[in-house]
Design an enzyme around this catalytic site. Structure first.
Site, mmCIF file in Angstrom:
data_model
loop_
_atom_site.group_PDB
_atom_site.id
_atom_site.type_symbol
_atom_site.label_atom_id
_atom_site.label_comp_id
_atom_site.label_asym_id
_atom_site.label_seq_id
_atom_site.Cartn_x
_atom_site.Cartn_y
_atom_site.Cartn_z
ATOM 1 N N CYS A 1 0.812 -1.229 0.000
ATOM 2 C CA CYS A 1 0.000 0.000 0.000
ATOM 3 C C CYS A 1 0.839 1.271 0.000
ATOM 4 O O CYS A 1 0.655 2.147 -0.849
ATOM 5 C CB CYS A 1 -1.001 -0.013 1.154
ATOM 6 S SG CYS A 1 -0.291 0.085 2.811
ATOM 7 N N HIS B 1 -3.020 1.163 6.867
ATOM 8 C CA HIS B 1 -3.175 1.089 5.414
ATOM 9 C C HIS B 1 -3.285 2.492 4.846
ATOM 10 O O HIS B 1 -3.728 3.413 5.533
ATOM 11 C CB HIS B 1 -4.437 0.277 5.070
ATOM 12 C CG HIS B 1 -4.619 -0.014 3.616
ATOM 13 N ND1 HIS B 1 -3.742 -0.781 2.896
ATOM 14 C CD2 HIS B 1 -5.588 0.370 2.742
ATOM 15 C CE1 HIS B 1 -4.165 -0.869 1.639
ATOM 16 N NE2 HIS B 1 -5.281 -0.178 1.521
ATOM 17 N N HIS C 1 -5.478 1.786 -4.471
ATOM 18 C CA HIS C 1 -4.627 1.200 -3.442
ATOM 19 C C HIS C 1 -4.184 -0.204 -3.819
ATOM 20 O O HIS C 1 -4.696 -0.799 -4.761
ATOM 21 C CB HIS C 1 -5.326 1.214 -2.074
ATOM 22 C CG HIS C 1 -6.470 0.254 -1.947
ATOM 23 N ND1 HIS C 1 -6.668 -0.509 -0.823
ATOM 24 C CD2 HIS C 1 -7.487 -0.068 -2.779
ATOM 25 C CE1 HIS C 1 -7.763 -1.250 -0.986
ATOM 26 N NE2 HIS C 1 -8.268 -0.995 -2.160
#
Length: 157
Positions: free
Chosen positions: A71, A121, A133
């Site tokens: 990520c 994240h 993402h």
């Protein structure tokens, strides 16, 4: 005060016809060293285009591209290629951004997913409640709707 008033010598050099044309169409003068909203929008546009170009790239923990990403690797890669520097991890990236509210968020801002005070994240806000993402092992870079309210937003300076 408009750019025309602040930079009369520029207008003198550009000529009266140019000044009238700029005034008539609502144009602005670009002055080196002065950041504008247009410049920020251009960076955001580049970041989103770069992230979108990586659609379908496999997730790999610790990867920063160009073929595989985690990520924060995707956000790091996208901003780097748009001319902005970010640290490596999602938490470090959160600490380096200017925090903005959900109402203030704009496409190109970072979206940080958190549990309590722990950021776990990050993605790039694409507008309309969606992010680009790299989700998790076994998945690929993709555009996805934000699935939780436990998010913070950050703008890269």
């Amino acid at each position: 005060m408009t750019a025309l008033n602040r930079f009369p010598s520029l207008m003198a050099r550009a000529g009266t016809a140019s000044a009238l044309t700029l005034a008539a169409v609502g144009g602005t003068i670009v002055v080196p060293g002065i950041a504008s909203e247009a410049e920020a929008a251009t960076v955001a546009g580049k970041v989103l285009k770069i992230a979108a170009s990586k659609k379908g790239s496999p997730y790999r923990w610790g990867a920063t591209g160009p073929r595989r990403f985690d990520c924060s690797g995707l956000t790091l890669y996208s901003f780097k290629h748009a001319g902005k520097k970010l640290p490596r991890t999602a938490a470090q990236q959160y600490n380096k951004t200017r925090h903005v509210s959900a109402k203030q968020r704009k496409p190109g801002d970072l979206v940080f997913f958190h549990s309590g005070r722990y950021v776990y994240h990050v993605g790039i806000y694409a507008g309309q409640g969606k992010i680009w993402h790299a989700p998790k092992t076994g998945d690929v870079v993709r555009l996805q709707k934000i699935w939780t309210k436990s998010v913070w937003y950050g703008r890269v300076r």
